[in-house]
Design a protein around this motif. Structure first.
Motif, mmCIF file in Angstrom:
data_model
loop_
_atom_site.group_PDB
_atom_site.id
_atom_site.type_symbol
_atom_site.label_atom_id
_atom_site.label_comp_id
_atom_site.label_asym_id
_atom_site.label_seq_id
_atom_site.Cartn_x
_atom_site.Cartn_y
_atom_site.Cartn_z
ATOM 1 N N UNK A 167 0.839 -1.207 0.000
ATOM 2 C CA UNK A 167 0.000 0.000 0.000
ATOM 3 C C UNK A 167 0.870 1.252 0.000
ATOM 4 N N UNK A 168 1.885 1.193 0.836
ATOM 5 C CA UNK A 168 2.786 2.343 0.929
ATOM 6 C C UNK A 168 3.496 2.612 -0.369
ATOM 7 N N UNK A 195 -5.221 -6.506 2.367
ATOM 8 C CA UNK A 195 -5.191 -6.436 3.835
ATOM 9 C C UNK A 195 -6.596 -6.564 4.432
ATOM 10 N N UNK A 196 -7.555 -5.901 3.803
ATOM 11 C CA UNK A 196 -8.941 -5.938 4.321
ATOM 12 C C UNK A 196 -9.467 -7.372 4.303
ATOM 13 N N UNK A 197 -9.301 -8.021 3.153
ATOM 14 C CA UNK A 197 -9.828 -9.388 3.018
ATOM 15 C C UNK A 197 -9.034 -10.363 3.877
ATOM 16 N N UNK A 198 -7.736 -10.119 3.985
ATOM 17 C CA UNK A 198 -6.914 -10.988 4.824
ATOM 18 C C UNK A 198 -7.382 -10.924 6.281
ATOM 19 N N UNK A 199 -7.669 -9.720 6.747
ATOM 20 C CA UNK A 199 -8.136 -9.531 8.129
ATOM 21 C C UNK A 199 -9.448 -10.260 8.347
ATOM 22 N N UNK A 200 -10.355 -10.089 7.359
ATOM 23 C CA UNK A 200 -11.634 -10.794 7.454
ATOM 24 C C UNK A 200 -11.407 -12.295 7.573
ATOM 25 N N UNK A 201 -10.564 -12.812 6.661
ATOM 26 C CA UNK A 201 -10.291 -14.263 6.634
ATOM 27 C C UNK A 201 -9.698 -14.737 7.943
ATOM 28 N N UNK A 230 -10.913 -2.313 9.630
ATOM 29 C CA UNK A 230 -9.629 -2.361 8.908
ATOM 30 C C UNK A 230 -9.576 -1.263 7.844
ATOM 31 N N UNK A 231 -10.689 -1.076 7.136
ATOM 32 C CA UNK A 231 -10.731 -0.012 6.126
ATOM 33 C C UNK A 231 -10.473 1.342 6.782
ATOM 34 N N UNK A 232 -11.127 1.539 7.904
ATOM 35 C CA UNK A 232 -10.963 2.803 8.646
ATOM 36 C C UNK A 232 -9.499 3.009 9.076
ATOM 37 N N UNK A 233 -8.899 1.927 9.588
ATOM 38 C CA UNK A 233 -7.501 2.013 10.069
ATOM 39 C C UNK A 233 -6.559 2.312 8.907
ATOM 40 N N UNK A 234 -6.710 1.567 7.787
ATOM 41 C CA UNK A 234 -5.811 1.776 6.639
ATOM 42 C C UNK A 234 -6.004 3.188 6.062
ATOM 43 N N UNK A 235 -7.262 3.592 5.998
ATOM 44 C CA UNK A 235 -7.547 4.934 5.481
ATOM 45 C C UNK A 235 -6.854 5.998 6.335
ATOM 46 N N UNK A 241 -4.286 5.462 8.399
ATOM 47 C CA UNK A 241 -2.824 5.235 8.419
ATOM 48 C C UNK A 241 -2.144 5.812 7.181
ATOM 49 N N UNK A 242 -2.785 5.626 6.013
ATOM 50 C CA UNK A 242 -2.154 6.076 4.763
ATOM 51 C C UNK A 242 -2.795 7.356 4.215
ATOM 52 N N UNK A 243 -3.652 7.944 5.015
ATOM 53 C CA UNK A 243 -4.310 9.205 4.626
ATOM 54 C C UNK A 243 -4.927 9.125 3.227
ATOM 55 N N UNK A 244 -5.723 8.086 3.018
ATOM 56 C CA UNK A 244 -6.362 7.927 1.700
ATOM 57 C C UNK A 244 -7.603 8.818 1.667
ATOM 58 N N UNK A 245 -7.622 9.749 0.720
ATOM 59 C CA UNK A 245 -8.703 10.749 0.660
ATOM 60 C C UNK A 245 -10.026 10.127 0.218
ATOM 61 N N UNK A 246 -11.091 10.644 0.800
ATOM 62 C CA UNK A 246 -12.436 10.327 0.332
ATOM 63 C C UNK A 246 -13.017 9.014 0.805
ATOM 64 N N UNK A 247 -12.217 8.152 1.379
ATOM 65 C CA UNK A 247 -12.731 6.835 1.767
ATOM 66 C C UNK A 247 -13.509 6.869 3.070
#
Lengths: 280, 167
Positions: A22-23, B74-80, B112-117, B119-125
């Motif tokens: 991702x990074x 990562x999202x799907x892995x966490x779910x699994x 997980x989506x919230x955390x990744x968003x 963590x990586x400052x993904x806009x709009x998510x």
């Protein structure tokens, strides 16, 4: 225990790999591993998209074909309707022209006339009668004379034989047993027109003196003389087609063709002031 | 071989969602079929297989979407991984168990989506995660879970029965 450690290591590795990817992909476009996976999957995407296009295209084509067929059948129905309408319009136009002609005739006529339509003709040829759609309610009485106006010519049709409330039976002049006191318009000889019922020789004029043979010509007009109270004078009845002088008779025998074409007879006019005043 | 069938099906569904099913939507969204399939797989196969399958299928989704590569992995892995813990522990009826499992998967996905968003400052998510559309998608996913679980269970039983017969 070993298994759970293996699972934990896998989890950690996957999380790290995921985070790194991702990074890295966030900082550069066209990340190499992504390009590889996308390259592999694009084939599958194209494959499924092609199948989807084919299937949807086929389904759409079938739908369009069905729609086309429905449209085609609808248009055929519409065409048939328009053809019928066109036929009706042509018939109505012709009828309109005929009615206008009749109307003009009624307006010009000096005698009061009652317009009527021929609604039935006798199926057999015994009396050659026909029925009109006017009867006692409309002022029709027995023995009234009828005339017709066809192709710019007026002519005697016959007389009323029987009357009911709304219809009347007409005996035409050419029917057997029908007699009309007539006169040759040019030579002024008088005689008696007799119906024969014969298609080839429908009317015969009798009692015209033999001396008039040289004066009577082919196509001479014959009209009512008015001597018979039933028919008013000067109504054209027919034209001379043949003159014979049988040795066994003291008078001429003149074959006459009616001026009215009975095969095309649709409308007639009842002469209200004619007739003998006979009531049924 | 049968242990890979559900992840392969999930990957195919991921491709189909970009092609055949792309025009299909209810109230502007679609049920998360991949989430249901991966939940089923993790619940049946455990943490290890669940997280690996989730990661691989997630990468497939990443390569088919505009998301950062590894995001869905990562999202799907966490779910699994999380749903893998339910292996053998949750068993019951054919309707509520799938819905409960899918609810857990949705919660994990959201966190997980919230955390990744973040963590990586993904806009709009961030807004999308807590939108009405996402809520409808969750409801649709919950409704679809029982029938899909039923179909997959039937399918696996057939396949496994056939492979046992062959061996």
């Amino acid at each position: 225990m070993k298994s759970s450690r293996k699972t934990a290591i896998t989890t950690i590795v996957l999380v790290i790999v995921g985070l790194v990817m991702i990074g890295v992909s966030g900082t550069q476009t066209g990340f190499y591993p992504e390009r590889i996976v996308r390259g592999v999957l694009s084939g599958g995407q194209r494959f499924f998209a092609a199948i989807g296009r084919t299937v949807s295209g086929t389904v759409r084509s079938v739908g369009e074909l069905r729609q086309l067929r429905e449209d085609y059948e609808g248009l055929l129905d519409e065409l048939e309707r328009y053809q019928r309408l066109e036929g009706n319009i042509a018939a109505l136009t012709a009828e309109n022209a005929r009615l206008r002609e009749q109307l003009g005739f009624v307006a010009r006529s000096e005698n009061p006339l009652l317009a009527a339509r021929v609604i039935a003709k006798e199926s057999g040829s015994l009396f050659s009668s026909f029925t009109i759609n006017r009867g006692r309610r409309h002022g029709v009485r027995a023995d009234q004379a009828l005339i017709a106006f066809i192709g710019g010519r007026e002519g005697l049709v016959g007389r009323v034989a029987e009357v009911s409330g709304g219809t009347a039976v007409i005996i035409p002049v050419f029917a057997p047993g029908s007699y009309v006191a007539a006169r040759l318009e040019r030579s002024r000889y008088e005689g008696l027109l007799q119906g024969t019922g014969d298609e080839n020789d429908p009317l015969v004029m009798r009692y015209v003196p033999r001396r008039g043979r040289n004066e009577i010509r082919y196509d001479d007009l014959i009209a009512t003389s008015g001597l018979q109270s039933m028919y008013p004078p000067d109504l054209p009845v027919g034209r001379v087609t043949r003159v014979t002088a049988p040795s066994y008779e003291t008078s001429l025998r003149i074959s006459v063709e009616p001026v009215v074409d009975f095969s095309r007879l649709e409308y007639v006019f009842v002469l209200i002031n004619s007739g003998t005043g006979r009531t049924e | 071989m049968t242990r890979y069938i559900v992840p392969v099906l999930a990957a195919i569904v991921a491709i189909l969602e970009t092609t055949w099913l792309s025009e299909l939507s209810i109230f502007g969204t679609r049920p998360d079929l991949i989430l249901i399939m991966l939940t089923f797989h993790a619940h049946n196969r455990g943490v290890q297989r669940g997280q690996i399958a989730g990661f691989v299928v997630g990468l497939v989704e990443d390569s088919l979407s505009a998301s950062p590569f590894g995001f869905f992995g990562l999202v799907r892995m966490s779910q699994g991984a999380i749903l893998g813990f339910t292996k053998g522990s949750v068993s019951g009826d054919a309707i509520f168990s799938p819905m409960i499992l899918v609810t857990v998967a949705v919660v994990v996905r959201t966190i997980v989506t919230f955390v990744i968003t973040a963590l990586f400052s993904i806009d709009g998510l961030f807004d999308q995660v807590f939108s009405i559309t996402t809520l409808i998608e969750v409801l649709l996913t919950l409704v679809c879970a029982p029938p899909i679980f039923f179909i997959l269970r039937l399918f696996l039983r057939r396949i496994e029965g056939r492979s046992r017969g062959l061996s």
